[in-house]
Design a protein around this motif. Structure first.
Motif, PDB file in Angstrom:
ATOM      1  N   TYR A  91      42.175  45.351  58.049  1.00 16.40           N
ATOM      2  CA  TYR A  91      43.079  45.211  56.909  1.00 16.40           C
ATOM      3  C   TYR A  91      43.799  46.502  56.539  1.00 16.40           C
ATOM      4  CZ  TYR A  91      40.709  40.746  56.345  1.00 16.40           C
ATOM      5  OH  TYR A  91      40.202  39.485  56.558  1.00 16.40           O
ATOM      6  N   GLY A  92      43.905  47.425  57.475  1.00 14.29           N
ATOM      7  CA  GLY A  92      44.533  48.705  57.204  1.00 14.29           C
ATOM      8  C   GLY A  92      46.045  48.678  57.314  1.00 14.29           C
ATOM      9  N   ARG A  93      46.684  47.684  56.748  1.00 15.02           N
ATOM     10  CA  ARG A  93      48.149  47.571  56.744  1.00 15.02           C
ATOM     11  C   ARG A  93      48.620  47.393  55.292  1.00 15.02           C
ATOM     12  NH1 ARG A  93      50.279  43.104  60.683  1.00 15.02           N
ATOM     13  NH2 ARG A  93      52.082  44.502  60.720  1.00 15.02           N
ATOM     14  N   PRO A  94      49.794  47.878  54.933  1.00 10.84           N
ATOM     15  CA  PRO A  94      50.287  47.706  53.559  1.00 10.84           C
ATOM     16  C   PRO A  94      50.344  46.221  53.186  1.00 10.84           C
ATOM     17  CG  PRO A  94      51.639  49.287  54.750  1.00 10.84           C
ATOM     18  CD  PRO A  94      50.733  48.649  55.773  1.00 10.84           C
ATOM     19  N   HIS A  95      49.661  45.867  52.094  1.00 10.12           N
ATOM     20  CA  HIS A  95      49.611  44.450  51.738  1.00 10.12           C
ATOM     21  C   HIS A  95      49.335  44.250  50.255  1.00 10.12           C
ATOM     22  CE1 HIS A  95      45.208  45.146  52.456  1.00 10.12           C
ATOM     23  NE2 HIS A  95      45.092  44.272  51.460  1.00 10.12           N
ATOM     24  N   PHE A  96      49.456  42.998  49.852  1.00 15.35           N
ATOM     25  CA  PHE A  96      49.171  42.581  48.479  1.00 15.35           C
ATOM     26  C   PHE A  96      47.949  41.677  48.477  1.00 15.35           C
ATOM     27  CE2 PHE A  96      53.700  43.506  48.503  1.00 15.35           C
ATOM     28  CZ  PHE A  96      53.894  44.192  47.323  1.00 15.35           C
ATOM     29  N   ASP A  97      47.068  41.897  47.493  1.00 17.15           N
ATOM     30  CA  ASP A  97      45.923  41.022  47.250  1.00 17.15           C
ATOM     31  C   ASP A  97      46.229  40.196  46.002  1.00 17.15           C
ATOM     32  OD1 ASP A  97      44.715  42.379  49.324  1.00 17.15           O
ATOM     33  OD2 ASP A  97      43.453  43.613  48.027  1.00 17.15           O
ATOM     34  N   PHE A  98      46.302  38.883  46.139  1.00 16.86           N
ATOM     35  CA  PHE A  98      46.624  37.989  45.021  1.00 16.86           C
ATOM     36  C   PHE A  98      45.338  37.308  44.552  1.00 16.86           C
ATOM     37  CE2 PHE A  98      50.349  38.265  47.801  1.00 16.86           C
ATOM     38  CZ  PHE A  98      51.366  38.574  46.910  1.00 16.86           C
ATOM     39  N   HIS A  99      44.629  37.926  43.609  1.00 19.90           N
ATOM     40  CA  HIS A  99      43.354  37.381  43.124  1.00 19.90           C
ATOM     41  C   HIS A  99      43.600  36.382  41.990  1.00 19.90           C
ATOM     42  CE1 HIS A  99      42.194  41.400  44.727  1.00 19.90           C
ATOM     43  NE2 HIS A  99      41.047  40.818  45.048  1.00 19.90           N
ATOM     44  N   PHE A 100      43.254  35.128  42.197  1.00 19.15           N
ATOM     45  CA  PHE A 100      43.289  34.116  41.138  1.00 19.15           C
ATOM     46  C   PHE A 100      41.874  33.996  40.581  1.00 19.15           C
ATOM     47  CE2 PHE A 100      47.028  33.363  43.599  1.00 19.15           C
ATOM     48  CZ  PHE A 100      47.957  32.759  42.759  1.00 19.15           C
ATOM     49  N   TYR A 101      41.646  34.606  39.402  1.00 16.18           N
ATOM     50  CA  TYR A 101      40.288  34.724  38.857  1.00 16.18           C
ATOM     51  C   TYR A 101      39.890  33.527  38.000  1.00 16.18           C
ATOM     52  CZ  TYR A 101      38.776  39.220  40.524  1.00 16.18           C
ATOM     53  OH  TYR A 101      38.351  40.227  41.334  1.00 16.18           O
ATOM     54  N   MET A 102      38.577  33.249  38.048  1.00 18.22           N
ATOM     55  CA  MET A 102      37.983  32.157  37.289  1.00 18.22           C
ATOM     56  C   MET A 102      37.138  32.679  36.128  1.00 18.22           C
ATOM     57  SD  MET A 102      36.866  29.855  40.568  1.00 18.22           S
ATOM     58  CE  MET A 102      38.046  29.557  41.886  1.00 18.22           C
ATOM     59  N   MET A 103      37.253  33.943  35.839  1.00 19.00           N
ATOM     60  CA  MET A 103      36.569  34.564  34.697  1.00 19.00           C
ATOM     61  C   MET A 103      37.594  35.374  33.922  1.00 19.00           C
ATOM     62  SD  MET A 103      34.583  37.835  36.432  1.00 19.00           S
ATOM     63  CE  MET A 103      33.387  36.823  37.276  1.00 19.00           C
ATOM     64  N   SER A 104      37.244  35.785  32.717  1.00 15.59           N
ATOM     65  CA  SER A 104      38.168  36.557  31.908  1.00 15.59           C
ATOM     66  C   SER A 104      38.338  37.954  32.497  1.00 15.59           C
ATOM     67  CB  SER A 104      37.667  36.664  30.465  1.00 15.59           C
ATOM     68  OG  SER A 104      36.510  37.487  30.409  1.00 15.59           O
ATOM     69  N   SER A 105      39.451  38.579  32.162  1.00 16.44           N
ATOM     70  CA  SER A 105      39.686  39.943  32.617  1.00 16.44           C
ATOM     71  C   SER A 105      38.625  40.885  32.058  1.00 16.44           C
ATOM     72  CB  SER A 105      41.085  40.408  32.177  1.00 16.44           C
ATOM     73  OG  SER A 105      41.352  41.709  32.644  1.00 16.44           O
ATOM     74  N   GLU A 106      38.174  40.614  30.833  1.00 12.70           N
ATOM     75  CA  GLU A 106      37.140  41.455  30.216  1.00 12.70           C
ATOM     76  C   GLU A 106      35.836  41.377  31.003  1.00 12.70           C
ATOM     77  OE1 GLU A 106      40.348  40.671  27.562  1.00 12.70           O
ATOM     78  OE2 GLU A 106      39.034  39.259  28.609  1.00 12.70           O
ATOM     79  N   ASP A 107      35.423  40.168  31.372  1.00 12.02           N
ATOM     80  CA  ASP A 107      34.185  40.022  32.157  1.00 12.02           C
ATOM     81  C   ASP A 107      34.352  40.616  33.556  1.00 12.02           C
ATOM     82  OD1 ASP A 107      32.854  38.809  30.084  1.00 12.02           O
ATOM     83  OD2 ASP A 107      33.233  36.769  30.795  1.00 12.02           O
ATOM     84  N   ARG A 108      35.525  40.437  34.133  1.00 13.88           N
ATOM     85  CA  ARG A 108      35.762  40.998  35.465  1.00 13.88           C
ATOM     86  C   ARG A 108      35.623  42.516  35.462  1.00 13.88           C
ATOM     87  NH1 ARG A 108      39.860  43.499  37.111  1.00 13.88           N
ATOM     88  NH2 ARG A 108      41.274  42.708  35.498  1.00 13.88           N
ATOM     89  N   GLN A 109      36.124  43.161  34.415  1.00 16.54           N
ATOM     90  CA  GLN A 109      36.083  44.618  34.350  1.00 16.54           C
ATOM     91  C   GLN A 109      34.667  45.160  34.173  1.00 16.54           C
ATOM     92  OE1 GLN A 109      39.410  46.514  32.025  1.00 16.54           O
ATOM     93  NE2 GLN A 109      40.018  44.378  31.706  1.00 16.54           N
ATOM     94  N   LYS A 110      33.734  44.315  33.789  1.00 13.30           N
ATOM     95  CA  LYS A 110      32.346  44.747  33.638  1.00 13.30           C
ATOM     96  C   LYS A 110      31.592  44.765  34.965  1.00 13.30           C
ATOM     97  CE  LYS A 110      32.060  42.820  28.954  1.00 13.30           C
ATOM     98  NZ  LYS A 110      31.433  41.763  28.110  1.00 13.30           N
ATOM     99  N   ILE A 111      32.179  44.165  35.995  1.00 22.78           N
ATOM    100  CA  ILE A 111      31.522  44.105  37.301  1.00 22.78           C
ATOM    101  C   ILE A 111      31.506  45.496  37.933  1.00 22.78           C
ATOM    102  CG2 ILE A 111      31.675  43.168  39.643  1.00 22.78           C
ATOM    103  CD1 ILE A 111      33.011  40.700  38.462  1.00 22.78           C
ATOM    104  N   THR A 112      30.317  45.968  38.306  1.00 23.37           N
ATOM    105  CA  THR A 112      30.197  47.270  38.977  1.00 23.37           C
ATOM    106  C   THR A 112      29.683  47.128  40.407  1.00 23.37           C
ATOM    107  OG1 THR A 112      27.919  47.660  38.245  1.00 23.37           O
ATOM    108  CG2 THR A 112      29.700  48.354  36.745  1.00 23.37           C
ATOM    109  N   CYS A 113      28.920  46.072  40.668  1.00 26.45           N
ATOM    110  CA  CYS A 113      28.287  45.882  41.978  1.00 26.45           C
ATOM    111  C   CYS A 113      27.437  47.094  42.365  1.00 26.45           C
ATOM    112  CB  CYS A 113      29.329  45.589  43.063  1.00 26.45           C
ATOM    113  SG  CYS A 113      30.258  44.071  42.783  1.00 26.45           S
ATOM    114  N   MET A 114      26.954  47.815  41.373  1.00 27.74           N
ATOM    115  CA  MET A 114      26.097  48.977  41.588  1.00 27.74           C
ATOM    116  C   MET A 114      24.923  48.923  40.627  1.00 27.74           C
ATOM    117  SD  MET A 114      28.877  52.069  42.161  1.00 27.74           S
ATOM    118  CE  MET A 114      29.710  51.769  40.593  1.00 27.74           C
ATOM    119  N   GLY A 115      23.838  49.621  40.969  1.00 30.16           N
ATOM    120  CA  GLY A 115      22.669  49.637  40.109  1.00 30.16           C
ATOM    121  C   GLY A 115      22.151  48.237  39.869  1.00 30.16           C
ATOM    122  N   PRO A 116      21.791  47.918  38.617  1.00 25.56           N
ATOM    123  CA  PRO A 116      21.268  46.564  38.319  1.00 25.56           C
ATOM    124  C   PRO A 116      22.273  45.450  38.621  1.00 25.56           C
ATOM    125  CG  PRO A 116      20.805  48.083  36.517  1.00 25.56           C
ATOM    126  CD  PRO A 116      21.747  48.803  37.443  1.00 25.56           C
TER     127      PRO A 116
END
Length: 244
Positions: free
Chosen positions: A100-125
């Motif tokens: 995927y090392g080419r200039p591109h756009f990622d179009f994420h259609f989310y099923m959660m709020s932007s506030e909840d999404r921003q809390k995701i760290t995928c690190m630690g707990p």
């Protein structure tokens, strides 16, 4: 037969002639604006959800650092399971760079709020939450997980049948995302070069047997350009109603 029906369902210029379209508020991107839309029949049956933007929106973007645009859905119509769209411009692509090392756009259609999404760290707990294995019936056929989750996004899953995993250069692909064992986003990922060179394109996509959020899920996605309106349309389409 499915491919024939997909062919017949593709409108050359992005929006069906008899469709009712509800637009979201504009968000500045590059030298233009990007907006979400929901397309329905005149009786209100959902046909698609997507983004529209002019050529100018792909101009004036950073040549060095990624840019993120959070785009709101229409305020006068809800279409579960979708909550908002996060559009990422990746001027140098991203990992795995060999794919995927080419200039591109990622179009994420989310099923959660932007506030909840921003809390995701995928690190630690949060790492165990981020990468909680979904039940088999929640996973679209053929899809396999990537090695790690991504902060403020979730755990990306890919289809190994996609051209970029079978000797062809990446141009357009479909990603699914999970968080806490539930689908959290649907993501068409398209190179800038492919967008600029395309009049229309469509592809069928697998759908899971079951979902955790009732709503309308796509069985195809498409890219189309309307030269009269100077608009590109990226759609999740051929929606099917699925109950939790």
């Amino acid at each position: 037969m499915k491919l024939l029906m997909l062919w017949l369902s593709v409108c050359l210029y992005g929006i069906g002639a008899n469709a009712v379209v509800v637009w979201g508020p504009p968000t500045t991107m590059g030298n233009g604006e990007v907006r979400t839309f929901i397309e329905t029949t005149d009786s209100g049956e959902p046909l698609s959800i997507g983004l529209a933007f002019p050529k100018e929106a792909m101009e004036g973007l950073s040549e060095h650092a990624p840019e993120v645009f959070v785009v709101a859905l229409p305020t006068t119509m809800a279409l579960p399971p979708y909550n908002h769209v996060m559009l990422d411009w990746m001027p140098h692509g991203h990992d795995p760079d060999s794919v995927y090392g080419r200039p591109h756009f990622d179009f994420h259609f989310y099923m959660m709020s932007s506030e909840d999404r921003q809390k995701i760290t995928c690190m630690g707990p949060d790492e165990a939450v981020c990468m909680k294995q979904p039940l088999p019936e929640l996973i679209p056929p053929f899809y396999v997980p990537t090695p790690a989750g991504v902060p403020q996004m979730g755990w990306h899953w890919v289809d190994p049948r996609s051209p970029e995993y079978n000797g062809l250069p990446f141009s357009s692909t479909m990603i699914y995302g999970f968080y806490n064992g539930e689908m959290s986003f649907i993501e068409p990922m398209i190179t800038k070069e492919f967008i600029q060179a395309t009049t229309w394109f469509a592809s069928l996509i697998p759908v899971p047997d079951k979902v955790m959020i009732s709503g309308h899920y796509p069985t195809a996605y498409s890219l189309a350009y309307d030269p009269f309106k100077n608009l590109y349309y990226v759609k999740l389409k051929n929606l099917v109603k699925k109950e939790k």
